[in-house]
Design an enzyme around this catalytic site. Sequence first.
Site, PDB file in Angstrom:
ATOM      1  N   THR A 142      39.348  49.359  33.463  1.00 59.40           N
ATOM      2  CA  THR A 142      39.686  49.223  34.477  1.00 59.40           C
ATOM      3  C   THR A 142      39.900  47.958  35.225  1.00 59.40           C
ATOM      4  OG1 THR A 142      39.557  50.092  36.697  1.00 59.40           O
ATOM      5  CG2 THR A 142      37.459  49.938  35.371  1.00 59.40           C
ATOM      6  N   TYR A 202      31.025  52.269  39.370  1.00 59.50           N
ATOM      7  CA  TYR A 202      32.114  52.749  38.344  1.00 59.50           C
ATOM      8  C   TYR A 202      32.662  51.361  37.733  1.00 59.50           C
ATOM      9  CZ  TYR A 202      36.970  53.658  36.424  1.00 59.50           C
ATOM     10  OH  TYR A 202      37.974  53.613  35.728  1.00 59.50           O
TER      11      TYR A 202
END
Length: 345
Positions: A121, A145
């Site tokens: 990501t 995250y």
Amino acid sequence: MDSKPPVLVTGGAGYIGSHAVLALLDAGWPVAVVDDLSTGFRFAVPPTVPFYRGDVGDEALLARIFAEQGTGAIMHFAGSVVVPDSVADPLGYYDNNTVKSRALIAAAVRAGVPHVIFSSTAATYGTPGGGPITEDTPQQPINPYGWSKLMTERMLADAAAAHPITYGVLRYFNVAGADPQARTGQSTAGATHLVKVACEAATGQRSHVDVYGTDYDTPDGTGVRDFIHVSDLVAAHVLALEALIERPGRSLTLNCGYGRGFSVLEVLDAVDRATGGRIERRLCPRRAGDPASVVSDPARIRATLPWRPQYADLEQIVFHALQWERVRAELQQAGEERRRVGSAA
């Protein structure tokens, strides 16, 4: 490529994973799926695909799958993806995204599975300065995250240095849209992706869309993001896997985006144009840590892979997302009808 080895898709019943399964099948690859269905859906996996319901951190299960399927490559999508949830439950995210990825990599090394494509990501970059983000932009995540994904990137690199395994790390920007044939799409309840949220509002599933921040240094004051169609994204995965197989010993780290950003208001306007309606916008203060603009520099992926996006158009992204919302509503209605019939029998 003379032969295509069987691919295990982790999280293959989820949003991006189910699209990857279809892309692999369409290209003639043997595929199997492992998914615990905590956020995925069994209907998203074609009935012809071997399906294992289980935890990607279960090394005994993985060993059995590798043996039964003759797995020659892994596409790893399983994990948790909601940034605010990672802040509230950091240890849960490190367990699900990092510890279980470590188990998967260990099982792959033990079984001699030579290739892993990893779903990473742009959150690993944190809040970069202005300008397009390259793969060499410093990585400094601002939430658990992002850190959980960056840790897995590091584990893959270290494992590849010590064992005969190669990897492709693909760093996603903002994934949106749905399969053009409406075979699968984003189905998770409470999804936070902007295009998904806007399409739910446009189809009466939400009353409004919150717009967080209207005073950024952007053309209309709202945040700008690089939205990539999910089908273009998974096409990059298949090409990356081919590149790993064709050039032994080579690993890849690539940004996945178009290199063009759209603001929150531009996305909402696009949905309005597609439906002929008007989504209610509720203007809210900025959220902590949200950068003004996050746009990829796609130069490396274009130079490295024969990747030519087919859906690099906001209107197409919105059209396919709306199309899936209608199909999903029909599937949900049919499921409810079956349950009513079953309970009455």
